[in-house]
Scaffold this motif. Structure first.
Motif, mmCIF file in Angstrom:
data_model
loop_
_atom_site.group_PDB
_atom_site.id
_atom_site.type_symbol
_atom_site.label_atom_id
_atom_site.label_comp_id
_atom_site.label_asym_id
_atom_site.label_seq_id
_atom_site.Cartn_x
_atom_site.Cartn_y
_atom_site.Cartn_z
ATOM 1 N N GLU A 16 32.335 -53.614 -53.814
ATOM 2 C CA GLU A 16 33.296 -53.460 -54.899
ATOM 3 C C GLU A 16 33.302 -52.002 -55.353
ATOM 4 O OE1 GLU A 16 32.200 -55.564 -58.483
ATOM 5 O OE2 GLU A 16 34.190 -55.288 -59.340
ATOM 6 N N CYS A 17 34.478 -51.444 -55.484
ATOM 7 C CA CYS A 17 34.573 -50.100 -56.057
ATOM 8 C C CYS A 17 35.253 -50.238 -57.417
ATOM 9 C CB CYS A 17 35.374 -49.190 -55.129
ATOM 10 S SG CYS A 17 35.388 -47.489 -55.689
ATOM 11 N N MET A 18 34.668 -49.617 -58.420
ATOM 12 C CA MET A 18 35.199 -49.769 -59.775
ATOM 13 C C MET A 18 35.706 -48.445 -60.347
ATOM 14 S SD MET A 18 32.470 -52.329 -61.557
ATOM 15 C CE MET A 18 31.098 -51.618 -60.733
ATOM 16 N N VAL A 19 36.471 -48.570 -61.382
ATOM 17 C CA VAL A 19 36.857 -47.387 -62.152
ATOM 18 C C VAL A 19 35.619 -46.975 -62.942
ATOM 19 C CG1 VAL A 19 38.384 -46.516 -63.969
ATOM 20 C CG2 VAL A 19 39.189 -48.313 -62.395
ATOM 21 N N GLU A 20 35.246 -45.705 -62.839
ATOM 22 C CA GLU A 20 34.075 -45.212 -63.572
ATOM 23 C C GLU A 20 34.553 -44.242 -64.660
ATOM 24 O OE1 GLU A 20 30.032 -43.322 -61.920
ATOM 25 O OE2 GLU A 20 31.599 -41.815 -62.120
ATOM 26 N N MET A 21 34.097 -44.456 -65.877
ATOM 27 C CA MET A 21 34.422 -43.522 -66.961
ATOM 28 C C MET A 21 33.108 -42.993 -67.501
ATOM 29 S SD MET A 21 37.797 -44.231 -67.450
ATOM 30 C CE MET A 21 38.187 -43.689 -69.084
ATOM 31 N N TYR A 22 32.878 -41.699 -67.407
ATOM 32 C CA TYR A 22 31.669 -41.215 -68.078
ATOM 33 C C TYR A 22 31.992 -40.174 -69.142
ATOM 34 C CZ TYR A 22 31.259 -37.399 -64.549
ATOM 35 O OH TYR A 22 31.495 -36.330 -63.742
ATOM 36 N N PHE A 27 35.924 -43.028 -59.441
ATOM 37 C CA PHE A 27 35.724 -44.361 -58.860
ATOM 38 C C PHE A 27 34.339 -44.412 -58.246
ATOM 39 C CE2 PHE A 27 40.330 -43.633 -58.660
ATOM 40 C CZ PHE A 27 40.800 -44.784 -59.285
ATOM 41 N N ALA A 28 33.644 -45.538 -58.412
ATOM 42 C CA ALA A 28 32.299 -45.656 -57.832
ATOM 43 C C ALA A 28 31.901 -47.125 -57.704
ATOM 44 C CB ALA A 28 31.278 -44.917 -58.701
ATOM 45 N N ASP A 66 28.266 -49.378 -55.610
ATOM 46 C CA ASP A 66 27.135 -49.104 -54.699
ATOM 47 C C ASP A 66 27.541 -48.910 -53.245
ATOM 48 O OD1 ASP A 66 27.668 -51.883 -54.430
ATOM 49 O OD2 ASP A 66 25.572 -52.361 -54.031
ATOM 50 N N VAL A 67 28.314 -49.857 -52.694
ATOM 51 C CA VAL A 67 28.645 -49.778 -51.262
ATOM 52 C C VAL A 67 29.625 -48.629 -50.992
ATOM 53 C CG1 VAL A 67 29.654 -51.021 -49.305
ATOM 54 C CG2 VAL A 67 28.166 -52.227 -50.917
ATOM 55 N N PHE A 68 30.552 -48.429 -51.925
ATOM 56 C CA PHE A 68 31.474 -47.296 -51.783
ATOM 57 C C PHE A 68 30.685 -45.981 -51.758
ATOM 58 C CE2 PHE A 68 33.973 -43.990 -54.062
ATOM 59 C CZ PHE A 68 34.910 -43.741 -53.061
ATOM 60 N N ASN A 69 29.726 -45.843 -52.673
ATOM 61 C CA ASN A 69 28.922 -44.609 -52.705
ATOM 62 C C ASN A 69 28.213 -44.404 -51.362
ATOM 63 O OD1 ASN A 69 29.608 -44.794 -55.407
ATOM 64 N ND2 ASN A 69 27.584 -45.458 -56.085
ATOM 65 N N THR A 70 27.628 -45.478 -50.857
ATOM 66 C CA THR A 70 26.925 -45.380 -49.563
ATOM 67 C C THR A 70 27.897 -44.975 -48.464
ATOM 68 O OG1 THR A 70 25.278 -47.001 -50.241
ATOM 69 C CG2 THR A 70 25.552 -46.702 -47.885
ATOM 70 N N ALA A 71 29.093 -45.577 -48.474
ATOM 71 C CA ALA A 71 30.095 -45.258 -47.444
ATOM 72 C C ALA A 71 30.472 -43.774 -47.492
ATOM 73 C CB ALA A 71 31.337 -46.128 -47.643
ATOM 74 N N VAL A 72 30.631 -43.251 -48.703
ATOM 75 C CA VAL A 72 31.010 -41.841 -48.854
ATOM 76 C C VAL A 72 29.923 -40.934 -48.275
ATOM 77 C CG1 VAL A 72 31.347 -39.990 -50.564
ATOM 78 C CG2 VAL A 72 32.524 -42.191 -50.827
ATOM 79 N N TYR A 73 28.671 -41.187 -48.656
ATOM 80 C CA TYR A 73 27.595 -40.307 -48.175
ATOM 81 C C TYR A 73 27.334 -40.508 -46.687
ATOM 82 C CZ TYR A 73 26.910 -38.835 -52.946
ATOM 83 O OH TYR A 73 27.111 -38.293 -54.185
ATOM 84 N N LEU A 74 27.595 -41.691 -46.200
ATOM 85 C CA LEU A 74 27.463 -41.918 -44.755
ATOM 86 C C LEU A 74 28.511 -41.076 -44.008
ATOM 87 C CD1 LEU A 74 27.047 -45.381 -43.070
ATOM 88 C CD2 LEU A 74 28.479 -43.679 -42.060
ATOM 89 N N LYS A 75 29.750 -41.189 -44.456
ATOM 90 C CA LYS A 75 30.835 -40.461 -43.793
ATOM 91 C C LYS A 75 30.606 -38.945 -43.870
ATOM 92 C CE LYS A 75 34.915 -39.972 -41.888
ATOM 93 N NZ LYS A 75 35.270 -40.463 -40.570
ATOM 94 N N ARG A 76 30.193 -38.477 -45.061
ATOM 95 C CA ARG A 76 29.984 -37.024 -45.213
ATOM 96 C C ARG A 76 28.832 -36.535 -44.341
ATOM 97 N NH1 ARG A 76 30.483 -35.602 -51.688
ATOM 98 N NH2 ARG A 76 32.584 -36.412 -52.023
ATOM 99 N N SER A 77 27.899 -37.439 -44.019
ATOM 100 C CA SER A 77 26.725 -37.033 -43.244
ATOM 101 C C SER A 77 26.953 -37.073 -41.741
ATOM 102 C CB SER A 77 25.544 -37.967 -43.559
ATOM 103 O OG SER A 77 25.162 -37.844 -44.899
ATOM 104 N N CYS A 78 28.058 -37.688 -41.306
ATOM 105 C CA CYS A 78 28.268 -37.868 -39.859
ATOM 106 C C CYS A 78 28.871 -36.621 -39.242
ATOM 107 C CB CYS A 78 29.185 -39.054 -39.598
ATOM 108 S SG CYS A 78 28.351 -40.625 -39.806
ATOM 109 N N GLU A 79 28.182 -36.059 -38.287
ATOM 110 C CA GLU A 79 28.752 -34.906 -37.576
ATOM 111 C C GLU A 79 29.713 -35.380 -36.502
ATOM 112 O OE1 GLU A 79 25.521 -32.403 -36.348
ATOM 113 O OE2 GLU A 79 24.898 -32.175 -38.446
ATOM 114 N N GLN A 80 29.377 -36.510 -35.882
ATOM 115 C CA GLN A 80 30.251 -37.051 -34.829
ATOM 116 C C GLN A 80 31.342 -37.910 -35.480
ATOM 117 O OE1 GLN A 80 27.576 -38.424 -35.984
ATOM 118 N NE2 GLN A 80 27.240 -40.497 -35.257
#
Ligand code: ADP
Length: 310
Positions: free
Chosen positions: A10-16, A27-28, A30-44
């Motif tokens: 689930e990705c939610m609207v985040e207001m801080y 937007f944030a 748990d799984v969305f955050n992981t997906a973002v850092y996974l994608k940013r970390s992939c060189e291939q």
């Protein structure tokens, strides 16, 4: 061949709060955050597909665009008619203590399995190299939908997808600890890689040490076990070989939101690239340490460049 990862959550609207009565919206989740850092970390090149349900309103469209901007695949972002995303607010009191308030009881993501049944099919997911889900993905589903999800994961596993599970225990989302324990145990039995936090197991399974968590998960036949313990770092086992990674020293911890999520993303990216578990945890610890030095779950792209230049 290009690897494909399906990440369900689930990705939610985040207001801080920036200053009193002024909030930053992003937007944030748990799984969305992981997906973002996974994608940013992939060189291939790797296809990271975010699997969820959003609504049909303006904010849902914005959410889809935010996911696209992170170069994640949005084909599995299904639409629940008339629904909208959940929202949470991070408030900071006069002493700098943060508290979270959620509005997610009717969020679109809860309908993901019904949307999947009517708008998609298992064929669309078959062939994925990995399927990732968390205890929050389980918690927000009805009993029947949770059963449908487990059935789906069984099918993907039978077709060769690696299954990854992070329990991310949130007591408020569960009707009882018994229901939660039963769901997590079933999830672990399906998992090839488990990435729990020690704290989750302390509360839920009354485990007090990393070794107890590992023994429990080995009994459930999990091959790759990564137990996260905050600033004490992580301890892992892969096919009974043990390894560890201490947390990185950081100058100043600004916000620990998404420490575990970014760790998971970094670890899985390294594993997808063929890096051995004992080295993958080191990369992930470096990434998580960078994330805790910044505010919010997702470090903005400009600031993130600094991670690579370190
Ligand atoms: P979770 O949120 O899943 O429980 P943790 O809080 O255990 O995750 O954190 C995951 C990882 O993030 C840790 O193993 C460590 O590498 C890193 N981390 C967490 N807190 C800190 C910290 N204060 N300083 C440096 N690294 C940290």
């Amino acid at each position: 061949m290009k690897k494909r990862m399906v990440m369900m959550g689930e990705c939610m609207v985040e207001m801080y709060q920036l200053v009193e009565n002024v909030y930053h919206q992003s937007f944030a989740g748990d799984v969305f955050n992981t997906a973002v850092y996974l994608k940013r970390s992939c060189e291939q090149p790797v296809d990271v597909q975010f699997f969820t349900a959003v609504g049909t309103d303006l904010i849902s469209d914005k959410l889809v665009r935010a996911v696209e901007r992170e170069k994640l695949d949005t084909q599995l972002m299904l639409r629940a008619k008339g629904a909208r995303p959940g929202l949470y607010m991070i408030n900071t009191d006069a002493y700098g203590e943060r508290s979270f308030v959620y509005w997610r009881e009717t969020s679109a993501a809860r309908q993901v399995m019904q949307c999947f049944a009517s708008q998609s099919s298992v064929e669309q997911l078959l062939g994925a190299d990995m399927f990732y889900f968390s205890g929050i993905s389980l918690a927000i589903l009805s009993d029947a939908d949770r059963r449908a999800l487990f059935d789906l994961i069984h099918q993907l596993k039978a077709h060769g997808s690696q299954v990854v599970f992070d329990p991310n225990y949130r007591p408020a989302l569960w009707s009882s600890q018994d229901a939660c324990r039963a769901a997590f145990t079933e999830a672990y039995q399906l998992a090839d890689i488990a990435m729990p936090g020690l704290d989750d197991h302390k509360v839920l399974f009354e485990h007090s040490t990393v070794a107890e968590v590992q023994a429990f998960l080995q009994q459930l036949d999990v091959a790759e076990i990564i137990v996260k313990d905050g600033k004490n770092g992580v301890v892992g086992t892969y096919l009974d070989e043990g390894f560890a990674a201490p947390a990185h020293q950081v100058k100043k911890v600004v916000d620990t939101t998404a420490a575990g999520d970014s760790f998971n993303g970094g670890y899985l990216a390294a594993r997808l690239a063929g890096v051995a578990p004992e080295d993958a945890v080191k990369y992930a610890a470096r990434l998580a340490a960078f994330v805790v030095e910044h505010t919010g779950a997702i470090v903005n792209k400009e600031h993130f460049q600094r991670f690579w230049s370190r």
